[in-house]
Design a protein around this motif. Structure first.
Motif, PDB file in Angstrom:
ATOM      1  N   SER A 226      13.763   5.805  -3.988  1.00  0.00           N
ATOM      2  CA  SER A 226      13.616   6.045  -5.417  1.00  0.00           C
ATOM      3  C   SER A 226      12.334   6.845  -5.653  1.00  0.00           C
ATOM      4  N   ALA A 227      12.187   7.357  -6.858  1.00  0.00           N
ATOM      5  CA  ALA A 227      10.974   8.113  -7.193  1.00  0.00           C
ATOM      6  C   ALA A 227       9.745   7.220  -7.099  1.00  0.00           C
ATOM      7  N   LYS A 232       4.543   6.095  -3.869  1.00  0.00           N
ATOM      8  CA  LYS A 232       3.578   5.178  -3.253  1.00  0.00           C
ATOM      9  C   LYS A 232       2.887   5.788  -2.028  1.00  0.00           C
ATOM     10  N   TYR A 233       3.580   6.659  -1.325  1.00  0.00           N
ATOM     11  CA  TYR A 233       2.982   7.203  -0.094  1.00  0.00           C
ATOM     12  C   TYR A 233       2.851   8.720  -0.086  1.00  0.00           C
ATOM     13  N   LEU A 234       3.564   9.413  -1.001  1.00  0.00           N
ATOM     14  CA  LEU A 234       3.577  10.878  -0.964  1.00  0.00           C
ATOM     15  C   LEU A 234       2.183  11.514  -1.048  1.00  0.00           C
ATOM     16  N   PRO A 235       1.282  11.040  -1.915  1.00  0.00           N
ATOM     17  CA  PRO A 235      -0.038  11.688  -1.984  1.00  0.00           C
ATOM     18  C   PRO A 235      -0.815  11.658  -0.670  1.00  0.00           C
ATOM     19  N   TYR A 236      -0.462  10.719   0.220  1.00  0.00           N
ATOM     20  CA  TYR A 236      -1.183  10.597   1.498  1.00  0.00           C
ATOM     21  C   TYR A 236      -0.457  11.305   2.648  1.00  0.00           C
ATOM     22  N   TYR A 271       2.503   2.527   5.953  1.00  0.00           N
ATOM     23  CA  TYR A 271       2.622   1.132   5.510  1.00  0.00           C
ATOM     24  C   TYR A 271       3.349   1.050   4.171  1.00  0.00           C
ATOM     25  N   MET A 272       3.140   2.053   3.310  1.00  0.00           N
ATOM     26  CA  MET A 272       3.766   2.052   1.987  1.00  0.00           C
ATOM     27  C   MET A 272       5.123   2.745   1.975  1.00  0.00           C
ATOM     28  N   ASP A 273       5.548   3.293   3.092  1.00  0.00           N
ATOM     29  CA  ASP A 273       6.839   3.966   3.167  1.00  0.00           C
ATOM     30  C   ASP A 273       7.952   2.923   3.273  1.00  0.00           C
ATOM     31  N   SER A 274       8.897   2.948   2.352  1.00  0.00           N
ATOM     32  CA  SER A 274       9.969   1.940   2.323  1.00  0.00           C
ATOM     33  C   SER A 274      10.876   2.019   3.546  1.00  0.00           C
TER      34      SER A 274
END
Length: 330
Positions: A226-227, A232-236, A271-274
């Protein structure tokens, strides 16, 4: 491009020699040996003239190109970065700090450079290497801010040379000082050794982990997100591994064992990647004195990142998740 007066013979030879060969085949087929012999003499003469004028043309072309190269006097190199017909240029003095192993100190070498409006620092360095001092070592690949290999200190700040405008950093002084990164071992001139950097990055398992190993290559379907999960992880995930954040980090420069902001930000990214199934193991891999707890939250790593990644925020979020996990156990 300029051509000598002998160039016309080259073009005549390119067209004439094949034509003579074609005629020889025709007369040989018609059974006229006299015509074939005459044509063979013409062919031999044509090839000799073609070869002689070709050598002459190459010699003259190199001579003309050589006359355009800049004059080198002492330690100062004068070179035009743009076409001489352009008047929208400004002279900039580029000073390069190069380590001298015999004195164990940095020596400054200056070059005068005529820069255009959009000339980058990398372009000036490559031009200096090509026309001024071919012993200069500088690393680059894509030249468009993607590979991250041209990271260095420019006027005391960590930057990518390919994304740094020469005239902007020169400002009113008209001088630019370029030096290698000091947060990584130095190989030569502006080239650093990244072996330790990649070892630290690899030590924290920077990649998606799935419980089923074969699933990596035979996944039955795509893993949709989902968006909100993506945010949650895209900026990193924009890290290009240029190493500028480590060079800016005061902890890295005082404690070589500290894994650094780049590796820790990637821990948080996965870690934040679903889609990742590393679970708490990934989080606990950074739970060491030389991991997240080695960070003093100076924030200089985030300021130095050319891609807007915020490693200092990622490290603090990892700390928060570790503290939450400990609180749950209690």
């Amino acid at each position: 491009m300029r051509y000598s007066k002998y160039a016309i013979f080259n073009y005549v030879g390119i067209l004439g020699v094949p034509f003579l060969i074609f005629l020889m085949f025709i007369y040989a087929y018609l059974g006229s040996p006299t015509a074939v012999n005459i044509l063979s003499y013409f062919l031999l003469a044509g090839i000799m003239i073609f070869a002689a004028t070709g050598v002459k043309e190459v010699y003259l072309t190199k001579k003309l190109e050589g006359s355009k190269q800049p004059i080198i006097t002492g330690e100062t190199t004068e070179h035009n970065a743009v076409n001489k017909a352009s008047h929208d240029t400004r002279q900039v003095t580029v000073t390069i700090k190069r380590f001298n192993s015999s004195t164990n100190q940095f020596d400054n070498t200056s070059y005068k450079f005529n820069a255009a409006k959009h000339t980058t620092v990398l372009e000036s360095l490559l031009s200096i290497k090509a026309y001024g001092d071919n012993s200069l070592s500088v690393r680059c690949n894509c030249r468009m801010g993607i590979c991250g290999s041209c990271g260095m200190n420019i006027n005391g700040k960590q930057k990518l040379a390919c994304e740094t405008n020469l005239l902007e950093v020169a400002e009113d002084t008209g001088t630019v000082e370029v030096s290698p990164m000091l947060g990584h071992p130095l190989l030569k001139d502006l080239v650093n050794d990244f072996d330790s950097f990649f070892e630290k990055h690899k030590s924290l398992h920077p990649g998606l982990e799935r419980r089923n190993e074969t699933e990596k290559f035979t996944a039955p379907k795509e893993y949709k997100q989902s968006a909100e999960q993506l945010d949650k992880y895209l900026p990193y995930s924009y890290c290009i591994m240029c190493g500028l954040c480590l060079d800016a980090c005061p902890v890295v420069n005082s404690n070589p064992k500290f894994v650094g902001p780049q590796s820790l930000s990637q821990v948080y990214r996965y870690y934040m990647d679903s889609r990742d199934q590393g679970g708490k193991g990934r989080l606990f891999s950074a739970d060491t004195e030389d991991g997240v707890w080695g960070c003093e939250f100076a924030g200089s790593c985030s300021k130095a990142c050319p891609k807007g990644v915020n490693p200092s925020a990622a490290i603090q979020l990892l700390k928060a998740d570790l503290i939450k996990d400990i609180s749950k156990e209690e």
